[in-house]
Design a protein around this motif. Structure first.
Motif, mmCIF file in Angstrom:
data_model
loop_
_atom_site.group_PDB
_atom_site.id
_atom_site.type_symbol
_atom_site.label_atom_id
_atom_site.label_comp_id
_atom_site.label_asym_id
_atom_site.label_seq_id
_atom_site.Cartn_x
_atom_site.Cartn_y
_atom_site.Cartn_z
ATOM 1 N N THR A 70 0.807 -1.227 0.000
ATOM 2 C CA THR A 70 0.000 0.000 0.000
ATOM 3 C C THR A 70 0.840 1.277 0.000
ATOM 4 O O THR A 70 0.303 2.361 0.241
ATOM 5 C CB THR A 70 -0.956 0.039 1.214
ATOM 6 N N PRO A 114 -5.688 7.225 1.931
ATOM 7 C CA PRO A 114 -6.301 6.475 3.035
ATOM 8 C C PRO A 114 -7.483 5.606 2.594
ATOM 9 O O PRO A 114 -7.615 4.472 3.051
ATOM 10 C CB PRO A 114 -6.762 7.565 3.998
ATOM 11 N N GLU A 115 -8.303 6.119 1.699
ATOM 12 C CA GLU A 115 -9.465 5.334 1.267
ATOM 13 C C GLU A 115 -9.034 4.087 0.508
ATOM 14 O O GLU A 115 -9.541 2.989 0.732
ATOM 15 C CB GLU A 115 -10.371 6.215 0.392
ATOM 16 N N ALA A 168 -3.826 -4.028 11.657
ATOM 17 C CA ALA A 168 -5.153 -4.298 11.087
ATOM 18 C C ALA A 168 -5.233 -5.674 10.431
ATOM 19 O O ALA A 168 -6.284 -6.297 10.435
ATOM 20 C CB ALA A 168 -5.494 -3.223 10.055
ATOM 21 N N GLU A 181 -1.102 -0.918 9.490
ATOM 22 C CA GLU A 181 -1.428 -1.961 8.520
ATOM 23 C C GLU A 181 -1.182 -3.345 9.119
ATOM 24 O O GLU A 181 -2.021 -4.245 9.007
ATOM 25 C CB GLU A 181 -0.555 -1.769 7.274
ATOM 26 N N TRP A 236 -7.112 -3.203 2.328
ATOM 27 C CA TRP A 236 -7.117 -4.047 3.529
ATOM 28 C C TRP A 236 -8.310 -4.994 3.513
ATOM 29 O O TRP A 236 -8.180 -6.166 3.868
ATOM 30 C CB TRP A 236 -7.194 -3.179 4.790
ATOM 31 N N ASN A 237 -9.465 -4.478 3.128
ATOM 32 C CA ASN A 237 -10.651 -5.334 3.092
ATOM 33 C C ASN A 237 -10.472 -6.497 2.129
ATOM 34 O O ASN A 237 -10.889 -7.621 2.400
ATOM 35 C CB ASN A 237 -11.886 -4.514 2.708
ATOM 36 N N ARG A 280 -6.266 2.547 0.813
ATOM 37 C CA ARG A 280 -5.666 1.583 1.736
ATOM 38 C C ARG A 280 -6.737 0.754 2.426
ATOM 39 O O ARG A 280 -6.602 -0.457 2.551
ATOM 40 C CB ARG A 280 -4.844 2.318 2.801
ATOM 41 N N ARG A 281 -7.801 1.438 2.884
ATOM 42 C CA ARG A 281 -8.880 0.697 3.554
ATOM 43 C C ARG A 281 -9.493 -0.337 2.627
ATOM 44 O O ARG A 281 -9.728 -1.478 3.008
ATOM 45 C CB ARG A 281 -9.965 1.657 4.046
ATOM 46 N N GLN A 282 -9.735 0.037 1.375
ATOM 47 C CA GLN A 282 -10.310 -0.913 0.406
ATOM 48 C C GLN A 282 -9.373 -2.098 0.216
ATOM 49 O O GLN A 282 -9.786 -3.251 0.146
ATOM 50 C CB GLN A 282 -10.528 -0.216 -0.938
#
Lengths: 274, 265
Positions: A157, A162-163, A194, A191, A169-170, A165-167
């Motif tokens: 990543t 930030p957005e 999480a 990271e 991670w999911n 990265r969240r996607q």
């Protein structure tokens, strides 16, 4: 049997010892993060496990095979997500994913993979026109198309907003939930926290600490800081028994702005690599 | 656990070839420099130098020879360096695709791009310089094997040399320098008869001279023109021998020196 077993791994470049005796055990189905500063030997270690690089010494077993002697059948079980590839610039996302699917005996459905990484709207765009985050998602698509048992993600990543990265991670959590063993290297402690079941910190070519993100470096047993506001300003007590401390303090009445904190993963990490 | 077997090397090679071609023809610089440049050079130089039909035949033949070396030796060498630079090779190394399939794909790319380049050149030669195409099946047969052996041997040498270059920028020099020098030593721009003995000897060690000589034997108006060659004859047997030897040398070099990335080992 573990997915990865490493004993005494060593690798030197022109006199510089990049990896100086690394031991690792990663169980099947585990998400394992390797942390460490630049030059700690993360990428070299991972590339040896991937079969991209020779080693000087040590025992390495990845999915029961020595990567230095492995063949096609072994590679078919891996998914490698590259760090900075710019290939397939003149192929569309769809063409690239369909093409790479042909290399495997039992690939995932290319259209499902494109959807899974969130590139459906970009399916007709060429690789060279994608943004940084979209490009990495194409890399992931090409990494998972062969239904890998083990995935390698090297600083996946870096450079993400930030957005994105969240996607991302999911997506990784989803693959982990399907039972894929995942080895990721990262600079980002949030990271690791999480995503990872366990983490190892590499510094100077060695593993200096290993554990769950919650217990790394004795984090769970470290003294807690109890902080509150009195008429004389902020007060702080370091204690191994914060509950007891607060019980005693609160006998005199309400404590303003009371907080109890333990060292963050970042505090522990910075101490470990210092 | 999957029990299904992995796809075959040849079918993967064909699939690689289709993908290679798709990527190649989508890049304008390939179309302009690799495929069209020899035809453009033919147009320019031919307009200046070619005064009679016999000379046009010889010049067109030599340019076709030089052109396929450009697409094979320079073009393929560059494309392998680019694959190393942009991560294509590293990615492929992490998949179950065999190296042979990658190579089959490259050979398909180089044959198609060389053929397109040669056809373009012949079209220019015929329309602008009234060049006569070979009229007998025998001549086309010679054309075919000289073309195939030339492309294969020069492709292998180009890939072997590409291991020296660290980037596409340095590769352009590593590959173009020998190509340009050899064009002067191999009878493309200057007739071999006009060269000093020493330079002619140097040129005769490399494939370009033999490829061009082979094409001249095909395009010459009659076999009397063979006296203009260094040896005074077409030497078809020797052409096959030299190009075959370079193919073997190239294969050995590639298998020994091929690198999947700039940083591996």
């Amino acid at each position: 049997m573990n997915a990865i077993r490493v004993r005494g791994l060593q690798k030197a470049y022109k006199g510089h010892q990049a990896v100086a005796g690394v031991d690792l055990d990663i169980a099947r189905g585990e998400v394992f993060a390797v942390l460490g500063p630049n030059g700690a030997g993360k990428t070299t270690s991972v590339e040896i496990l991937e079969g991209h690089r020779d080693r000087d010494a040590g025992e390495v077993s990845v999915l029961g095979t020595d990567p230095a002697k492995a063949g096609r059948e072994w590679r078919a079980k891996l998914g490698i997500v590259l760090q900075s590839a710019t290939d397939a610039a003149n192929l569309t996302v769809r063409e690239a994913v369909h093409h790479y699917a042909k290399y495997y005996a039992d690939p995932r459905d290319p259209e499902e993979v494109i959807d899974l990484v969130g590139l459906t709207e970009k399916a007709k765009s060429r690789g060279g026109t994608l943004s940084g985050g979209q490009r990495r998602r194409l890399d992931v698509a090409l990494g998972i198309i062969g239904r890998p048992e083990l995935m390698f993600l090297d600083e996946p990543t870096t450079g993400f907003d930030p957005e994105a990265r969240r996607q991302f991670w999911n997506l990784i959590k989803r693959l982990a939930a399907e039972g894929t063993t995942i080895l990721l290297t990262t600079h980002y402690l949030d990271e690791a926290e999480a995503l990872a079941d366990r983490v190892a910190v590499l510094a100077g070519g060695r593993v200096v600490a290993e554990g769950t993100p919650q217990t790394l470096g004795g984090r769970a047993h470290a003294d807690a800081a109890v902080r509150w506001l009195s008429d004389r300003g902020y007060q702080e007590i370091r204690t191994s028994e914060p509950t007891k401390t607060i019980a005693e303090l609160s006998r005199h009445g309400e404590l303003a702005e009371l907080t109890v904190t333990r060292p963050s993963l970042e505090d522990v990490y910075l101490e470990l690599i210092a | 656990m999957t029990t299904a077997t992995l796809p075959g090397t040849l079918s993967l090679g064909l699939s690689r070839g289709a993908t290679e071609l798709r990527e190649f023809f989508r890049q304008k610089e390939n179309l302009i420099f690799t495929v069209s440049l020899p035809a453009l050079l033919m147009l320019l130089l031919g307009t200046v130098y070619v005064k009679e039909p016999a000379a046009a035949q010889m010049f067109a033949a030599s340019m076709i020879g030089a052109g396929i070396i450009s697409t094979s030796f320079v073009g393929l060498g560059m494309s392998v360096v680019a694959d190393r630079e942009d991560g294509t090779l590293k990615r492929l190394r992490g998949t179950p695709m065999p190296f042979t399939s990658y190579f089959i794909g490259k050979i398909i790319l180089v044959f198609v791009s060389s053929l397109v380049e040669a056809v373009l050149l012949m079209v220019v030669a015929v329309l602008r310089f009234d060049v006569e195409l070979p009229s007998t099946a025998g001549k086309w047969l010679t054309f075919g094997w000289v073309f195939a052996l030339g492309v294969i041997s020069c492709s292998l040498i180009g890939v072997a040399l590409s291991s020296i270059a660290k980037s596409t920028r340095s590769a352009a020099g590593v590959l173009n320098l020998p190509y340009i020098v050899l064009q002067f030593l191999s009878g493309v721009f200057i007739m071999q008869m006009a060269l000093p003995e020493s330079l002619r000897t140097v040129g005769s060690f490399f494939p370009l001279k033999w490829v061009c000589q082979g094409f001249r034997s095909v395009f010459a108006l009659n076999d009397d023109y063979a006296v203009m060659e260094a040896a005074g004859s077409w030497e078809l047997g020797k052409i096959a021998l030299v190009l075959g030897a370079w193919t073997i040398v190239g294969l050995v070099l590639v298998s020994r020196t091929f690198k999947w990335s700039n940083t591996s080992r």
